[in-house]
Write an enzyme that holds these catalytic residues in place. Structure first.
Site, short mmCIF file in Angstrom:
data_model
loop_
_atom_site.label_atom_id
_atom_site.label_comp_id
_atom_site.label_asym_id
_atom_site.label_seq_id
_atom_site.Cartn_x
_atom_site.Cartn_y
_atom_site.Cartn_z
N GLY A 1 8.37 -37.07 -85.09
CA GLY A 1 7.59 -38.01 -84.30
C GLY A 1 6.50 -37.37 -83.47
N SER B 1 3.02 -37.44 -83.79
CA SER B 1 1.63 -37.91 -83.87
C SER B 1 1.07 -38.27 -82.50
CB SER B 1 1.52 -39.11 -84.81
OG SER B 1 2.32 -40.19 -84.35
N GLY C 1 2.10 -38.75 -77.88
CA GLY C 1 3.00 -38.73 -76.75
C GLY C 1 3.91 -37.54 -76.60
N SER D 1 17.59 -42.46 -74.40
CA SER D 1 16.94 -43.33 -73.42
C SER D 1 18.01 -43.78 -72.43
CB SER D 1 16.34 -44.55 -74.13
OG SER D 1 16.01 -45.58 -73.23
N TYR E 1 17.17 -52.16 -80.06
CA TYR E 1 16.78 -50.82 -79.62
C TYR E 1 17.93 -50.18 -78.84
CZ TYR E 1 14.34 -47.09 -77.11
OH TYR E 1 13.97 -45.88 -76.58
#
Length: 295
Positions: A8, A10, A12, A137, A150
């Protein structure tokens, strides 16, 4: 120095972690689903004066994973650290969501972590070393409105990682860690809102006033005060610094919250055993008490 594979990358947090790991002297393999979106990481690496091996990897596609892992092992010899960062968010109630949305959120956020972990564990087990860091998270500890699937996926990641840490860790010298941000100022939330709009937006039903209150609260937090206890959002660099600390720790904790807000939000579930070691040792004693981990 280690070979660090990050998913992941790409935008941030993935970009920030790749740059910081490269600055620390590690060999960084920065992966993403679509290499057409590599502009941000290329620019960040150039600005920092470091390099990374940028490769295509789709965590929802086993063929893509197998090809990437084989290529990395061929070119770099080993994978010492895996950081499972790829993820996707969604705003939708259980009643409103389609099966396709449920499958997509679960596939990216949970099954992707499992697939990547399965891919690197044999090599780590063979060398009796390695680190797997899963970006979770606070939503993996506390369920939140309109994040049904999520949070469910992140809860799954938490349980999965905790289970691996209870026996794979002590038996084979592999460290497992969960990073639990409360919110990061990246494109992640924007992508969730874009998907929300593209999939029908705010429906005019009984959930509408609840959703309006939720979105209003999120916007208020994003614009909030300097009080760290009330501010939910961090920069990607701030979270990446914490990940780097966990990656270099001799005995990394199972769970790490990344802000005062995250600590306060999850306190009822985390204060009794902040490192996770007490729980791990209790599980080992109860279920694996006859196994000699020193052998």
């Amino acid at each position: 120095m280690s070979t660090v594979l990050i998913t992941g990358c790409s935008t941030g947090l993935g970009v920030a972690m790749s740059v910081k790991a490269a600055q620390a002297g590690h060999t960084v393999v920065a992966t993403m689903r679509n290499l057409d979106k590599r502009g941000q990481i290329d620019a960040a690496l150039t600005e920092a004066g470091v390099t990374a091996d940028v490769r295509m990897l789709d965590v929802t596609d086993q063929t893509s994973i197998d090809a990437c892992i084989a290529g990395v092992l061929n070119d770099h010899g080993r994978i010492d650290v895996l950081i499972n960062n790829a993820g996707a968010a969604q705003l939708r109630t259980t009643e409103q969501a389609s099966d396709a949305e449920l499958q997509w959120i679960t596939d990216v956020n949970y099954y992707g972590v499992v697939r990547m972990t399965k891919a690197v564990l044999p090599g780590m087990r063979e060398t009796r070393s390695g680190r797997i860091i899963n970006i979770s998270s606070v939503g993996g500890l506390v369920g939140q409105p309109f994040n049904d699937f999520y949070c469910a996926a992140k809860f799954a990641v938490e349980g999965y990682t905790e289970s691996l840490a209870s026996y794979v860790g002590p038996a084979f010298g592999i460290h497992f860690s969960l990073i639990e941000p409360g919110g990061i100022n990246t494109a992640f939330a924007d992508n969730a809102l874009a998907h929300f709009a593209q999939s029908g937006g705010m429906l005019d039903d009984e959930y509408k006033p609840l959703l309006e209150a939720y979105i209003g609260g999120a916007q208020s937090r994003a614009e909030s005060s300097d009080d760290p206890g009330s501010f939910a959002y961090q920069s990607a660099d701030a979270v990446a610094d914490i990940v780097m600390d966990v990656m270099s720790a001799g005995q990394p904790p199972l769970r790490t919250r990344t802000s005062d807000w995250s600590e306060a939000f999850t306190a009822r579930k985390t204060q009794a055993d902040p490192t996770g070691l007490k729980q791990r040792d209790d599980v080992v004693e109860r279920f694996l008490g006859t196994y000699d981990f020193g052998s």
